[in-house]
Scaffold this motif. Structure first.
Motif: not given
Length: 278
Positions: A235-248
């Motif tokens: 669901l996060f597409g090419d923003r997945r890494e950004d989302f995981e960084r913000d989540l961590r």
């Protein structure tokens, strides 16, 4: 199914690998409690509809001659097969199919289980199909977490679930995502009424207590997030890494040492029976 929503194959795409680590288990002893309630003796067959990676299917398999798991997500079935192999279970059969395809030539069963999966189906159609697939007196079983708050709060820090949900909304929007669609009104309730209308009777309810404190790491909570349909990795597409960084980063602020604690929820088991004569 939720009104206006259509199932598609991406509902849990990419989530299977995160299930074992991310999801809290059902209450210890839930399988034994269900086996006792159903009077299981190692005979007969079990069908787990929407079995995922085998969270219920595998613990219940030893109480049956054969345990069949059905799920449309082949990654989930591959994970279930891997877990069955690790446990040395030789009576497991896995079938790639949707619940709406039942009976799918699968035969007769002593029990049919839905572990938090019934709401994703065409419930009236599926309940009617299951009724025909059960042996006389056989059981339709719904297994879920009991969401009542525990008597005692967990030790702190607890996982910051509200903040995590807010972060998901920031990336994916305010309406819950589900595959390629959204769930404006969430998932429907009233399963008991649907099942009763299909012809089931003799409702029973079990609550298997839990409450043990478990330790959760940041990695566990990241896995929990990606194991859910509303925040599946794709669901996060090419923003997945950004989302995981913000989540961590969020998790790091909530618990600088990277450790969280929460209590295992109780498990609720609801049982309906096919009439002995029809």
């Amino acid at each position: 199914m939720p009104e206006g929503w259509q199932w598609d194959r991406t509902l849990f795409a990419g989530s299977a690998a995160y299930y074992e680590r991310g999801r809290l288990p059902y209450a210890p002893g839930f399988a034994e409690a269900l086996a006792a309630a159903l009077g299981l003796d190692g005979r007969g067959r079990l069908l787990d509809v929407g079995c995922g990676p085998g969270v219920v299917l595998l613990p219940m398999a030893r109480f049956f001659h054969e345990a069949v798991g059905v799920d449309p997500d082949e990654d989930m079935l591959a994970e279930a097969e891997r877990q069955a192999g690790r446990r040395g279970l030789g009576n497991i059969r896995l079938v790639a199919a949707r619940a709406e395809e039942l009976p799918a030539g699968l035969g007769e069963f002593r029990a049919v289980v839905f572990a938090q999966s019934f709401h994703w189906t065409d419930r009236e159609r599926v309940a009617a199909a299951v009724l025909r697939m059960l042996e006389p007196g056989g059981a339709l079983v719904h297994v879920s977490e009991l969401h009542d708050p525990p008597a005692e709060p967990p030790p702190s820090p607890a996982p910051p679930y509200e903040e995590m949900a807010a972060l998901v909304r920031r990336y994916l929007g305010p309406v819950r995502r589900a595959g390629q669609g959204t769930l404006v009104d969430g998932t429907p309730n009233g399963e008991g009424l649907v099942i009763a209308r299909a012809g089931f009777e003799h409702f029973d309810r079990l609550v298997v207590p839990a409450g043990e404190v478990v330790e959760r790491t940041a990695d566990d909570l990241v896995a929990w997030t990606f194991s859910r349909s509303a925040s599946a990795p794709h669901l996060f597409g090419d923003r997945r890494e950004d989302f995981e960084r913000d989540l961590r980063a969020l998790l790091g602020r909530a618990a600088p040492e990277g450790r969280f604690a929460e209590r295992l929820p109780a498990t609720e088991i609801m049982i309906w029976r096919r009439p002995a004569t029809m």
